[in-house]
Design an enzyme around this catalytic site. Structure first.
Site, mmCIF file in Angstrom:
data_model
loop_
_atom_site.group_PDB
_atom_site.id
_atom_site.type_symbol
_atom_site.label_atom_id
_atom_site.label_comp_id
_atom_site.label_asym_id
_atom_site.label_seq_id
_atom_site.Cartn_x
_atom_site.Cartn_y
_atom_site.Cartn_z
ATOM 1 N N TYR A 172 1.066 14.722 4.702
ATOM 2 C CA TYR A 172 0.183 13.664 4.204
ATOM 3 C C TYR A 172 -0.587 13.012 5.354
ATOM 4 O O TYR A 172 -1.808 12.849 5.291
ATOM 5 C CB TYR A 172 0.964 12.592 3.433
ATOM 6 C CG TYR A 172 0.114 11.362 3.231
ATOM 7 C CD1 TYR A 172 -0.854 11.327 2.243
ATOM 8 C CD2 TYR A 172 0.223 10.266 4.098
ATOM 9 C CE1 TYR A 172 -1.692 10.232 2.093
ATOM 10 C CE2 TYR A 172 -0.603 9.175 3.965
ATOM 11 C CZ TYR A 172 -1.565 9.155 2.959
ATOM 12 O OH TYR A 172 -2.402 8.074 2.843
ATOM 13 N N GLU A 214 -1.947 4.595 9.066
ATOM 14 C CA GLU A 214 -1.269 5.490 8.132
ATOM 15 C C GLU A 214 0.244 5.482 8.358
ATOM 16 O O GLU A 214 1.021 5.525 7.396
ATOM 17 C CB GLU A 214 -1.820 6.917 8.259
ATOM 18 C CG GLU A 214 -3.230 7.083 7.714
ATOM 19 C CD GLU A 214 -3.326 6.809 6.223
ATOM 20 O OE1 GLU A 214 -2.307 6.908 5.518
ATOM 21 O OE2 GLU A 214 -4.432 6.481 5.759
ATOM 22 N N ASP A 230 -1.478 10.270 -1.910
ATOM 23 C CA ASP A 230 -0.414 9.267 -1.850
ATOM 24 C C ASP A 230 -0.071 8.850 -3.274
ATOM 25 O O ASP A 230 -0.502 9.482 -4.252
ATOM 26 C CB ASP A 230 -0.836 8.073 -0.987
ATOM 27 C CG ASP A 230 -1.949 7.241 -1.629
ATOM 28 O OD1 ASP A 230 -2.520 7.661 -2.675
ATOM 29 O OD2 ASP A 230 -2.251 6.160 -1.086
#
Length: 349
Positions: free
Chosen positions: A128, A45, A146
């Site tokens: 996020y 990520e 996203d």
């Protein structure tokens, strides 16, 4: 009135069409009890922030080969990690990567916390990334949004508010759809849908498992969504890079300051980057300027670097930087803009 989108339909599609990626545990393996490694989820990520899957794959494999556990990464030398990251861009991510790994190793016993709020306390982990780790690694029903998810939601609900103002609206839509059952697979399924079917251009609506629920498809507006506010024109900055080589083949290099662009990365000594950079040669030499510039685009500006080269004697001491023996230097250790300057001075034969 269209039927609302059903997460179960998307999960059925994902079970058949999930992308195979080196950091992912596929849906069949998850059903067989294989749990994702939070370290690999976190690493992927961080690498995927503002970077494509294609660009990240090889870096991810390199990092997990060199440092298979978060404790291995925590113990790595800063210079080795920065060199391995070179070329991937957004170098603050690499600095935070090390900081986060060391906090996990020292304060959490080498295990990523499962709690979303605790994840937010770790260096380099924002809302996020915390949501993605919580959902994908720990199967918590967190909302992961996203760019792919924003696009899917904008089309599914025919939302014409331009980004970035639309972000909270699209996040609310995504939150309402996030299921309690298989939330980790669902989070990856929505991202896969956006990456492979609900693409920015020419979406393959005929293959979409949510087509019958998609308001934009019904209204014929899918291709124009999501709307985006006009981008500001990027300014151009100028600079000078000095590539000095000693007669024994050693290169004059410096580690850039921790803070700022390319912080902590290896690079060529240079001038400031501005409208009118001042000469700042790092060593006394007869400098030769190349006819071509090294050009690179950062997030907020374009950069044009004039490239100057020089050959210097063994007894000449630099005012900045240190000489690195040729056998210890690899252009691959340089960030992209510095490698561009090197390639201009020493084009591949």
């Amino acid at each position: 009135m269209r039927d609302p989108a059903d997460p179960a339909d998307l999960l059925d599609w994902y079970d058949r069409h999930a992308r195979v990626m080196p950091w992912r545990v596929g849906p069949q393996d998850r059903r067989n009890g294989v749990r994702p490694d939070p370290y690999r989820v976190w690493l992927s990520e961080i690498m995927l922030q503002q970077t494509t899957v294609a660009a990240v794959r090889d870096y991810f494999v390199k990092f997990t080969t060199l440092w298979p556990r978060v404790t291995d990464l925590a113990a790595a030398a800063d210079a080795d990690v920065m060199a391995a990251w070179a070329g991937l861009g957004y170098y603050a991510r690499a600095r935070n990567l090390l900081k986060c790994a060391r906090v996990v190793a020292s304060d959490h016993g080498g295990r990523f916390p499962e709690n979303h709020d605790q994840l937010l306390t770790l260096p380099g982990i924002g809302p996020y990334t915390a949501a993605a780790i919580s959902a994908i690694a720990f199967d918590a029903p967190e909302t992961v949004v996203d760019g792919n998810v924003e696009r899917v939601m904008a089309r599914l609900y025919d939302e014409h508010t331009p980004l970035p103002a639309a972000k909270p609206i699209l996040t609310d839509h995504a939150r309402a759809l996030t299921p309690q059952h298989r939330p980790g697979d669902y989070a990856q399924a929505v991202m896969d849908l956006g990456a492979t079917i609900c693409t920015p251009r020419k979406p393959a609506c005929g293959l979409c498992p949510w087509r019958s629920s998609c308001v934009a498809w019904a209204n014929g507006t899918a291709a124009e969504l999501p709307r985006k506010s006009p981008k500001k024109k990027k300014p151009t900055r100028l600079g000078i890079a000095y590539l000095a080589r000693r007669v024994d083949g050693a290169w004059l290099l410096e580690t850039r300051p921790e803070k700022g662009l390319l912080g902590g990365m290896l690079g060529w000594p240079g001038s400031d980057w501005s409208d009118a950079p001042e000469d700042a040669p790092p060593i006394r030499a007869e400098w030769r300027e190349l006819s071509e510039e090294a050009r690179h685009t950062f997030t907020h500006f374009h950069l044009r670097l004039r490239v100057r080269t020089a050959l210097v004697p063994m007894d000449r001491e630099p005012q900045r930087g240190t000489f690195r023996p040729a056998e210890d230097f690899s252009p691959a250790d340089l960030p992209t803009v510095m490698r561009k300057a090197f390639d201009l001075a020493h084009p591949a034969k």
